[in-house]
Design an enzyme around this catalytic site. Structure first.
Site, PDB file in Angstrom:
ATOM      1  N   ASP A  34      38.925   9.160  65.160  1.00 42.05           N
ATOM      2  CA  ASP A  34      40.300   8.925  64.710  1.00 42.05           C
ATOM      3  C   ASP A  34      40.834  10.200  64.051  1.00 42.05           C
ATOM      4  O   ASP A  34      40.152  10.839  63.255  1.00 42.05           O
ATOM      5  CB  ASP A  34      40.355   7.747  63.730  1.00 42.05           C
ATOM      6  CG  ASP A  34      41.767   7.234  63.535  1.00 42.05           C
ATOM      7  OD1 ASP A  34      42.046   6.105  63.966  1.00 42.05           O
ATOM      8  OD2 ASP A  34      42.609   7.972  62.962  1.00 42.05           O
ATOM      9  N   ILE A  35      42.055  10.554  64.402  1.00 39.91           N
ATOM     10  CA  ILE A  35      42.651  11.801  63.917  1.00 39.91           C
ATOM     11  C   ILE A  35      42.972  11.727  62.418  1.00 39.91           C
ATOM     12  O   ILE A  35      43.101  12.751  61.751  1.00 39.91           O
ATOM     13  CB  ILE A  35      43.925  12.111  64.747  1.00 39.91           C
ATOM     14  CG1 ILE A  35      44.259  13.592  64.705  1.00 39.91           C
ATOM     15  CG2 ILE A  35      45.116  11.282  64.296  1.00 39.91           C
ATOM     16  CD1 ILE A  35      45.301  14.009  65.726  1.00 39.91           C
ATOM     17  N   ASN A  91      43.447  -4.316  65.416  1.00 39.87           N
ATOM     18  CA  ASN A  91      44.823  -4.614  65.020  1.00 39.87           C
ATOM     19  C   ASN A  91      45.584  -5.122  66.245  1.00 39.87           C
ATOM     20  O   ASN A  91      45.490  -4.534  67.324  1.00 39.87           O
ATOM     21  CB  ASN A  91      45.495  -3.362  64.463  1.00 39.87           C
ATOM     22  CG  ASN A  91      44.854  -2.897  63.162  1.00 39.87           C
ATOM     23  OD1 ASN A  91      44.359  -3.716  62.380  1.00 39.87           O
ATOM     24  ND2 ASN A  91      44.853  -1.603  62.929  1.00 39.87           N
ATOM     25  N   HIS A 104      42.329  -1.133  71.281  1.00 39.77           N
ATOM     26  CA  HIS A 104      41.239  -0.312  70.759  1.00 39.77           C
ATOM     27  C   HIS A 104      40.538  -1.025  69.612  1.00 39.77           C
ATOM     28  O   HIS A 104      41.157  -1.781  68.862  1.00 39.77           O
ATOM     29  CB  HIS A 104      41.746   1.058  70.299  1.00 39.77           C
ATOM     30  CG  HIS A 104      42.915   0.987  69.364  1.00 39.77           C
ATOM     31  ND1 HIS A 104      44.204   0.759  69.808  1.00 39.77           N
ATOM     32  CD2 HIS A 104      42.999   1.090  68.022  1.00 39.77           C
ATOM     33  CE1 HIS A 104      45.024   0.736  68.779  1.00 39.77           C
ATOM     34  NE2 HIS A 104      44.316   0.920  67.668  1.00 39.77           N
ATOM     35  N   HIS A 106      38.508  -0.264  66.109  1.00 38.40           N
ATOM     36  CA  HIS A 106      38.163   0.737  65.092  1.00 38.40           C
ATOM     37  C   HIS A 106      36.726   0.476  64.654  1.00 38.40           C
ATOM     38  O   HIS A 106      36.362  -0.671  64.372  1.00 38.40           O
ATOM     39  CB  HIS A 106      39.053   0.600  63.854  1.00 38.40           C
ATOM     40  CG  HIS A 106      40.506   0.868  64.078  1.00 38.40           C
ATOM     41  ND1 HIS A 106      41.109   2.043  63.693  1.00 38.40           N
ATOM     42  CD2 HIS A 106      41.479   0.104  64.635  1.00 38.40           C
ATOM     43  CE1 HIS A 106      42.411   1.994  63.990  1.00 38.40           C
ATOM     44  NE2 HIS A 106      42.659   0.821  64.562  1.00 38.40           N
TER      45      HIS A 106
HETATM   46  P1  AMP Z   1      46.320   1.083  65.251  1.00 38.44           P
HETATM   47  O1  AMP Z   1      47.116   0.993  63.972  1.00 38.44           O
HETATM   48  O2  AMP Z   1      45.230   0.030  65.304  1.00 38.44           O
HETATM   49  O3  AMP Z   1      47.193   1.096  66.482  1.00 38.44           O
HETATM   50  O4  AMP Z   1      45.519   2.438  65.156  1.00 38.44           O
HETATM   51  C1  AMP Z   1      45.903   3.601  65.787  1.00 38.44           C
HETATM   52  C2  AMP Z   1      44.969   4.681  65.299  1.00 38.44           C
HETATM   53  O5  AMP Z   1      45.058   5.787  66.183  1.00 38.44           O
HETATM   54  C3  AMP Z   1      45.267   5.192  63.880  1.00 38.44           C
HETATM   55  O6  AMP Z   1      44.112   5.025  63.059  1.00 38.44           O
HETATM   56  C4  AMP Z   1      45.586   6.675  64.112  1.00 38.44           C
HETATM   57  O7  AMP Z   1      45.106   7.501  63.069  1.00 38.44           O
HETATM   58  C5  AMP Z   1      44.891   6.954  65.423  1.00 38.44           C
HETATM   59  N1  AMP Z   1      45.443   8.039  66.226  1.00 38.44           N
HETATM   60  C6  AMP Z   1      46.737   8.302  66.491  1.00 38.44           C
HETATM   61  N2  AMP Z   1      46.863   9.367  67.293  1.00 38.44           N
HETATM   62  C7  AMP Z   1      45.608   9.815  67.533  1.00 38.44           C
HETATM   63  C8  AMP Z   1      45.062  10.899  68.273  1.00 38.44           C
HETATM   64  N3  AMP Z   1      45.837  11.772  68.951  1.00 38.44           N
HETATM   65  N4  AMP Z   1      43.715  11.054  68.289  1.00 38.44           N
HETATM   66  C9  AMP Z   1      42.923  10.218  67.613  1.00 38.44           C
HETATM   67  N5  AMP Z   1      43.367   9.162  66.901  1.00 38.44           N
HETATM   68  C10 AMP Z   1      44.704   8.967  66.842  1.00 38.44           C
END
Ligand code: AMP
Length: 117
Positions: A34-35, A91, A104, A106
């Site tokens: 996760d970024i 989520n 996805h 987490h």
């Molecule tokens: P969600 O709120 O469950 O949709 O989580 C989306 C997740 O994706 C968040 O924890 C973000 O930090 C992560 N995210 C967004 N863009 C990227 C990216 N380019 N690479 C890795 N993780 C990302």
């Protein structure tokens, strides 16, 4: 015509149109760091098929869901957070806090992770 804007960032990562720190990949799923990590270990595991969220899964996805869960546990072991424990979060939709409309899991660990429930 450029259709890239309709793709989620996860599809761009899968297609190598965007970069990510990939920790696992096979023909049907990919795991990335996760970024914006919310724990010392924060991995996102997703199917390559851009299924929006849990609401869009059907009986045909039963085995895929099972394989994703098993892979999450395998990744936790590989990253040495299995014994101390970890949290799996999915989520779903606006009230569930879903930001990216590509299903996805987490995987969060490396320290005690706060629970909402
Ligand atoms: P969600 O709120 O469950 O949709 O989580 C989306 C997740 O994706 C968040 O924890 C973000 O930090 C992560 N995210 C967004 N863009 C990227 C990216 N380019 N690479 C890795 N993780 C990302």
């Amino acid at each position: 015509m450029d259709n890239s804007s309709s793709e989620s960032i996860f599809t761009k990562i899968i297609n190598r149109e965007a970069t990510a720190d990939i920790v696992y990949e096979d023909e049907e799923m990919i795991a990335i760091k996760d970024i914006n990590p919310k724990a010392p270990v924060h991995i996102l595991l997703l199917p390559k098929d851009p299924i929006k969220n849990l609401n869009d899964f059907t009986q045909t996805h039963t085995e895929l869901l099972g394989r994703l869960m098993l892979k999450a546990a395998e990744i936790a072991k590989k990253l040495n957070i299995a014994d101390t424990g970890y949290k799996i979060v999915i989520n779903t939709g606006d009230h569930g806090g879903q930001i990216i409309d590509h299903f996805h899991l987490h995987i969060l660990g490396g320290q005690r992770v706060k629970a909402v429930v």
